[in-house]
Design an enzyme around this catalytic site. Structure first.
Site, PDB file in Angstrom:
ATOM      1  N   LYS A 185       0.860  -1.192   0.000  1.00 44.20           N
ATOM      2  CA  LYS A 185       0.000   0.000   0.000  1.00 44.20           C
ATOM      3  C   LYS A 185       0.899   1.247   0.000  1.00 44.20           C
ATOM      4  O   LYS A 185       1.526   1.565   0.999  1.00 44.20           O
ATOM      5  CB  LYS A 185      -0.926   0.050   1.227  1.00 44.20           C
ATOM      6  CG  LYS A 185      -2.022   1.109   1.000  1.00 44.20           C
ATOM      7  CD  LYS A 185      -2.550   1.753   2.241  1.00 44.20           C
ATOM      8  CE  LYS A 185      -1.719   2.845   2.809  1.00 44.20           C
ATOM      9  NZ  LYS A 185      -1.624   4.081   2.004  1.00 44.20           N
ATOM     10  N   GLY A 238       7.060   4.986   8.042  1.00 40.09           N
ATOM     11  CA  GLY A 238       6.206   6.162   8.180  1.00 40.09           C
ATOM     12  C   GLY A 238       6.443   6.824   9.521  1.00 40.09           C
ATOM     13  O   GLY A 238       7.514   6.683  10.121  1.00 40.09           O
ATOM     14  N   SER A 239       5.433   7.504  10.005  1.00 43.15           N
ATOM     15  CA  SER A 239       5.586   8.276  11.239  1.00 43.15           C
ATOM     16  C   SER A 239       5.586   7.355  12.465  1.00 43.15           C
ATOM     17  O   SER A 239       5.018   6.255  12.438  1.00 43.15           O
ATOM     18  CB  SER A 239       4.440   9.278  11.365  1.00 43.15           C
ATOM     19  OG  SER A 239       3.216   8.575  11.455  1.00 43.15           O
ATOM     20  N   THR A 240       6.163   7.854  13.540  1.00 40.38           N
ATOM     21  CA  THR A 240       6.165   7.100  14.794  1.00 40.38           C
ATOM     22  C   THR A 240       4.729   6.934  15.308  1.00 40.38           C
ATOM     23  O   THR A 240       4.370   5.879  15.842  1.00 40.38           O
ATOM     24  CB  THR A 240       7.064   7.814  15.820  1.00 40.38           C
ATOM     25  OG1 THR A 240       8.414   7.727  15.327  1.00 40.38           O
ATOM     26  CG2 THR A 240       6.985   7.183  17.194  1.00 40.38           C
ATOM     27  N   ARG A 241       3.917   7.967  15.111  1.00 38.62           N
ATOM     28  CA  ARG A 241       2.520   7.888  15.574  1.00 38.62           C
ATOM     29  C   ARG A 241       1.816   6.684  14.939  1.00 38.62           C
ATOM     30  O   ARG A 241       1.207   5.869  15.644  1.00 38.62           O
ATOM     31  CB  ARG A 241       1.771   9.190  15.201  1.00 38.62           C
ATOM     32  CG  ARG A 241       0.330   9.247  15.651  1.00 38.62           C
ATOM     33  CD  ARG A 241      -0.362  10.520  15.161  1.00 38.62           C
ATOM     34  NE  ARG A 241      -0.492  10.591  13.711  1.00 38.62           N
ATOM     35  CZ  ARG A 241      -1.426   9.958  12.996  1.00 38.62           C
ATOM     36  NH1 ARG A 241      -2.329   9.192  13.606  1.00 38.62           N
ATOM     37  NH2 ARG A 241      -1.472  10.064  11.685  1.00 38.62           N
ATOM     38  N   GLY A 243       3.278   4.193  13.311  1.00 37.78           N
ATOM     39  CA  GLY A 243       4.066   2.984  13.582  1.00 37.78           C
ATOM     40  C   GLY A 243       3.620   2.298  14.864  1.00 37.78           C
ATOM     41  O   GLY A 243       3.533   1.066  14.935  1.00 37.78           O
ATOM     42  N   GLU A 261       9.974   1.310  10.365  1.00 35.81           N
ATOM     43  CA  GLU A 261      11.042   2.313  10.167  1.00 35.81           C
ATOM     44  C   GLU A 261      10.365   3.662  10.335  1.00 35.81           C
ATOM     45  O   GLU A 261       9.560   4.056   9.493  1.00 35.81           O
ATOM     46  CB  GLU A 261      11.635   2.194   8.763  1.00 35.81           C
ATOM     47  CG  GLU A 261      12.310   0.878   8.464  1.00 35.81           C
ATOM     48  CD  GLU A 261      13.593   0.669   9.242  1.00 35.81           C
ATOM     49  OE1 GLU A 261      14.148   1.649   9.783  1.00 35.81           O
ATOM     50  OE2 GLU A 261      14.027  -0.487   9.331  1.00 35.81           O
ATOM     51  N   CYS A 296      13.804  11.120   6.611  1.00 39.16           N
ATOM     52  CA  CYS A 296      13.726  10.689   8.020  1.00 39.16           C
ATOM     53  C   CYS A 296      15.050  10.896   8.735  1.00 39.16           C
ATOM     54  O   CYS A 296      15.089  11.164   9.928  1.00 39.16           O
ATOM     55  CB  CYS A 296      13.331   9.226   8.078  1.00 39.16           C
ATOM     56  SG  CYS A 296      14.390   8.189   7.057  1.00 39.16           S
ATOM     57  N   GLU A 395       9.576  16.106  14.809  1.00 38.48           N
ATOM     58  CA  GLU A 395      10.048  15.977  13.439  1.00 38.48           C
ATOM     59  C   GLU A 395       9.235  16.922  12.554  1.00 38.48           C
ATOM     60  O   GLU A 395       8.014  16.814  12.488  1.00 38.48           O
ATOM     61  CB  GLU A 395       9.841  14.528  12.982  1.00 38.48           C
ATOM     62  CG  GLU A 395      10.476  14.229  11.662  1.00 38.48           C
ATOM     63  CD  GLU A 395      10.214  12.804  11.210  1.00 38.48           C
ATOM     64  OE1 GLU A 395       9.118  12.275  11.472  1.00 38.48           O
ATOM     65  OE2 GLU A 395      11.109  12.230  10.574  1.00 38.48           O
TER      66      GLU A 395
END
Ligand code: NAD
Length: 495
Positions: A185, A238-241, A243, A261, A296, A395
């Protein structure tokens, strides 16, 4: 005579690719794919949702079970993966143009970096797969213990928009080379090259059903993939949120293997005894503004030792005009458009917060190329930043450099490590003890010493702390897409 490909003549197909066929979303829904270059509508893209994910996973499962790909000898998969890489290079101009129009990066880098790196990654894992041996354990003579690796099965891949082809390649290359089937995706902000990759995979000989692409939005298409009971592994960038949600979804469903990642806020530490100040300045400025700051691993927190800070900043500011954004389709442009209006607004909000919290704006700080219809922001530099300010903690994912100063090595390491992220870091010094000591103390997946731009497919890439779980690139990536199996064989020796 065939007319050359231009941004006016290139034709896009936004349909999903499932089981070797281009298909509309089951619901018929589409979304507009707009270019951040000038706001034009590039095409409409299939807005996939749960039913489409189910169809793609079913196709991937059927392909895995009948072993049309997994059952090939590694040397055969290698040949196809190398053809896949060749297909990318044969279509390099089209892919680069698509990437530039879709996400705004300068065409020269889309061609020289994105296409080449993605192709190199596919080739490298293809070439590696028939050279990796399994193991025999050192057991007693009465038995033989074979330790083998097997593909995990169906791999779901979810990627962001900043390097769409490269991020996809870092996951699909080792996953496919190891014999898995994949459902990818892409980001809703940059879905077009992923769809072409799946067509090129088919052209190279990857069988239908083995590599499927389902464009759509995160909650509608990404979540059903991460929650799917028949997906064996989810590989996310993608983002930590998001993830964190991926790990929850993996746990809530079938405990699929989850690899993430995620974000970064990388510290770049320059000591007064830096061996080459000009190189350090070039690297600090070039690395934060490359890809419009949408990397990143961008060194977004620059720590400069007090005694050289003024000189460093003077040199850095002299380089900033080089990075003024311009039309990404112009081959001389070095900074293009940020990916969309939402991201532009996010970057401008962070710039505002920097001003509000007392950082000193030295360059940029505003939107650029207002008449273009696209999404451009000036290269921005803040001085006088403290590590507790929002622009030093969060970030930004835009061309914003935060400059902090320090006078003590132990204190700067503490500050550098004082972040939820731990993706990359750098230290500049001619003192070998300091370089090694600080490199060891920095809590980051990669530490650079006296440079920031070395990169190679042979080295692992990933983070400590909330920058993610697992590593992309290198032979270590095979660990994510294979299960380790032990087979005990009893030996009743006749002699
Ligand atoms: P994002 O987390 O918003 O989206 C990433 C992907 O996840 C997209 O495909 C999106 O559609 C999907 N998604 C969103 N919500 C979802 C949900 N609820 N369920 C499932 N999928 C969902 O990130 P982004 O804005 O696309 O990318 C920027 C981020 O990516 C930054 O934080 C950057 O640091 C990170 N990144 C990390 C690396 C790395 O290797 N560590 C590399 C590139 C980018």
């Amino acid at each position: 005579m065939i007319s050359p490909l231009t941004d006016q003549t290139i034709a896009f197909d936004g349909r999903a690719l499932i089981n070797g066929e281009r298909v509309a979303a089951r619901s018929g829904a589409v979304f507009d794919c707009l270019s951040p270059v000038d706001g034009r509508l590039l095409t409409q893209v299939a807005r996939c949702a749960e039913a489409d994910i189910d169809a793609a996973v079913a196709a991937a499962r059927a392909a895995f079970e009948d072993r049309r790909w997994a059952g090939l000898a590694p040397a055969q998969r290698k040949r196809v993966m190398i053809k896949f890489a060749d297909q990318l290079l044969a279509h390099a101009d089209e892919l680069a143009l698509t990437e530039t129009l879709d996400m705004g990066k300068p065409i020269q880098y889309a061609r020289s970096v994105d296409v080449n790196s993605a192709a190199n990654c596919l080739r490298w894992y293809g070439e590696a797969v028939d050279k990796v041996y399994d193991e025999i354990a050192p057991t007693a003579d009465t038995a033989l213990a074979l330790i083998t690796r097997q593909p995990v099965g169906v791999v779901g891949v979810i990627v962001p928009w900043n390097y769409p082809m490269i991020m996809a390649a870092w996951k699909i290359a080792p996953a496919l080379a190891a014999g898995n089937s994949v459902v990818l995706k892409p980001s809703e902000k940059s879905p077009l090259t992923a769809l072409r990759l799946a067509e090129l995979a088919l052209a190279a000989g990857i069988p239908p059903g083995v590599f499927n692409v389902v464009p759509g939005f995160g909650p509608e298409a990404g979540s059903p993939l991460a929650l799917h009971m028949d997906v064996d592994c989810i590989a996310f960038t993608g983002s930590t949120r998001v993830g964190k949600q991926i790990h929850v979804m993996a746990g809530q469903s079938n405990l699929k293997r989850a690899w993430t990642e995620l974000g970064g806020k990388s510290p770049n530490i320059v000591f007064a005894d830096c061996p080459d100040l000009d190189r350090a300045v070039e690297a600090a400025v070039g690395s934060i503004f490359f890809n419009q700051g949408e990397s990143c691993n961008a060194p977004s927190r620059l720590f400069v030792e007090d005694s050289i800070k003024d000189r460093f900043l003077e040199k850095a500011l002299a380089l900033v005009p080089r990075y003024q954004p311009a039309n990404p389709l112009d081959k001389h442009t070095v900074m293009g458009a940020v990916v969309d209006q939402t991201q532009l607004n996010t970057v401008l909000r962070y710039i505002e917060s920097g001003k509000q919290e007392g950082a000193k704006l030295l360059a940029g700080g505003a939107q650029a190329l207002l008449d273009s219809g696209g999404c451009y922001v000036q290269p921005t530099v803040f001085d006088g930043v403290r590590n507790d300010m929002t622009i030093a903690r969060e970030e930004i994912f835009g061309p914003v450099l935060s400059v902090l100063s320090f006078s003590d090595a132990a204190e700067v390491v503490k500050q550098a490590n004082s972040s939820v992220y731990g993706l990359q870091a750098a230290v500049w010094t001619r003192d070998i003890n300091k370089a090694h000591g600080i490199a060891r103390a920095l809590r980051a997946g990669t530490v650079h010493v006296n440079q920031y731009d070395e990169d190679d497919i042979t080295v692992p890439f990933g983070g400590f702390k909330q920058s993610g779980v697992g590593r992309d690139k290198s032979l270590h990536a095979f660990d994510k897409y294979t299960e380790t199996k032990t087979t005990w064989i009893r030996i009743d020796s006749p002699v």
